[in-house]
Design an enzyme around this catalytic site. Structure first.
Site, PDB file in Angstrom:
ATOM      1  CB  ALA A   3      38.958  46.077  42.555  1.00 44.07           C
TER       2      ALA A   3
ATOM      3  CG  ASN B 223      42.654  55.981  43.791  1.00 45.89           C
ATOM      4  OD1 ASN B 223      42.446  56.096  44.993  1.00 45.89           O
ATOM      5  ND2 ASN B 223      41.873  56.543  42.889  1.00 45.89           N
TER       6      ASN B 223
ATOM      7  CD  GLN C   5      46.121  52.258  41.772  1.00 39.54           C
ATOM      8  OE1 GLN C   5      47.189  52.176  41.182  1.00 39.54           O
ATOM      9  NE2 GLN C   5      44.990  52.532  41.135  1.00 39.54           N
TER      10      GLN C   5
ATOM     11  CB  SER D 152      41.538  45.576  39.866  1.00 39.49           C
ATOM     12  OG  SER D 152      41.065  45.789  38.551  1.00 39.49           O
ATOM     13  N   GLY D 153      42.405  43.107  37.919  1.00 40.04           N
ATOM     14  CA  GLY D 153      43.267  42.650  36.845  1.00 40.04           C
ATOM     15  C   GLY D 153      43.878  43.759  36.019  1.00 40.04           C
TER      16      GLY D 153
ATOM     17  CB  CYS E 148      36.267  55.803  39.587  1.00 40.50           C
ATOM     18  SG  CYS E 148      37.117  54.263  39.213  1.00 40.50           S
TER      19      CYS E 148
END
Length: 367
Positions: A70, A148, A176, A193-194, A313
């Site tokens: 992402a 997030n 999210q 995102s996966g 992150c």
């Protein structure tokens, strides 16, 4: 001992159905999807099936570009600001994920005027501030669907409408929220995102509204519609596609389950305060604090539960949460906050055991 996993905002376990969808493309069907022979064509067909599965959850008037994450999708999306000739202003919410926030600040070093939009005590955007900064030079507005760290759901449709009225594009980080809640139909760019939807790590996607041009992010062989060169992984694409389809098929059942877990957790953490909006939030995220706690010590003491103090992150940066700071929390309150993330494969017993362990350690620390 395997800990109770309550960090589903950081990543999710791989769904068994997703593993099964990926396996053939990891073993026997190893063809390059960009090759013209039969094995290549079979791999390319698998990629396109996955693209359709992802697109089924997105607005109809656009296309899906596969990326490595992402974060890459967001960096690719920001390139749209470069195509808005005569427009050099970018505005993003101050509580955005670093993938958006730090990219916007980097664009400031490239001659763009970047504004970090404030939020209120619930973590919701101050729309008056957005309106004030939208002028004739506005190029791009960024707003995440679900935060997030605190789970706050932003009024993304209203933000998109305001951006369009000023002639700007709207980028939505839907990482999210994708597969869980309604996506903004007016957005121009949507990143996902996966590994946040029980799919594999190492793949994401950018949805791009028809008629919007993007400069290439990765140069080379011109793969992936000319903007993201490099050989695609059919296995990763198949995994993301299967995860998206599973989210679509299970959406209501997943949501009902997550709400049940969240309600039970709130009752068990009655001595804690919730960070962020109580009603405009995704139920799978519970960010709470208890004044006087040292969360770093708490996490060390509670080895039986995998939870976090914020974004994975940023956890190694040593920086306090910019999200909680934007809500007006003091440093001591930020350091006493934890994030619990509930997922498809958690059950009530997980929540009850985790609450017992965390509350027990918290009481011991505060006594």
């Amino acid at each position: 001992m395997i800990p109770i996993y309550l960090d589903n905002q950081a990543t999710t376990p791989l769904a068994p159905e997703v593993f099964d969808a990926m396996l053939p493309w990891l073993k026997d069907n190893f063809g390059n999807p960009h090759s013209p022979h039969v094995m290549g064509r079979q791999a390319a067909a698998a990629v396109e099936v996955a693209r359709e599965q992802v697109a089924a959850l997105l607005p109809q008037n656009g296309r899906v570009i596969f990326t490595g994450s992402a974060t890459e999708a967001i960096n690719l999306a920001f390139g749209a600001a470069r195509t808005r000739h005569g427009r050099d202003q970018i505005a993003v919410i101050d509580t955005e994920h670093a993938a958006v926030r730090d990219t916007a600040l980097w664009y400031r070093t490239q001659g763009f005027e970047t504004t970090l939009l404030p939020v209120d005590a619930d973590g919701l955007i101050v729309l008056e501030a957005l309106e004030a900064c939208l002028g004739e030079k506005a190029a791009l507005v960024g707003a995440m669907l679900v935060n997030n760290e605190i789970g706050t759901i932003q009024p993304v449709e209203q933000i998109a409408a305001m951006a369009h009225e000023a002639g700007a594009l709207m980028l939505c980080d839907a990482v999210q929220g994708f597969g869980r809640i309604d996506l903004p139909q007016q957005a121009d760019l949507i990143a996902l995102s996966g590994h946040k939807i029980y799919g594999p790590k190492g793949i994401g996607a950018l949805w791009l509204r028809d008629g919007i041009d993007l400069p290439p992010l990765i140069h080379g062989g011109g793969q992936e519609q000319g903007v993201r060169s490099g050989t695609l992984s059919p296995a990763l694409c198949a995994g993301l596609g299967a995860a998206a389809k599973l989210c679509a098929d299970r959406r209501q059942a997943d949501m009902d389950h997550i709400v049940d877990l969240s309600q039970r957790a709130r009752s068990l953490f009655g001595e804690w305060s919730v960070n962020g909006s109580l009603d405009q939030r995704y139920a799978g995220n519970l960010n709470i604090r208890r004044d006087g706690l040292d969360v770093a010590r708490l996490m060390s003491d509670v080895r039986g539960v995998a939870f976090s103090a914020g974004s994975a992150c940023a956890s190694g940066s040593g920086r306090p949460s910019h999200v909680l700071a934007a809500l007006g929390l003091k440093p001591a309150q930020i350091k006493s906050s934890i994030r619990l993330g509930f997922g498809r494969y958690n059950d009530i017993d997980d929540v009850e055991q985790a609450a017992h362990l965390i509350n027990q350690a918290a009481e011991k620390q505060l006594s």
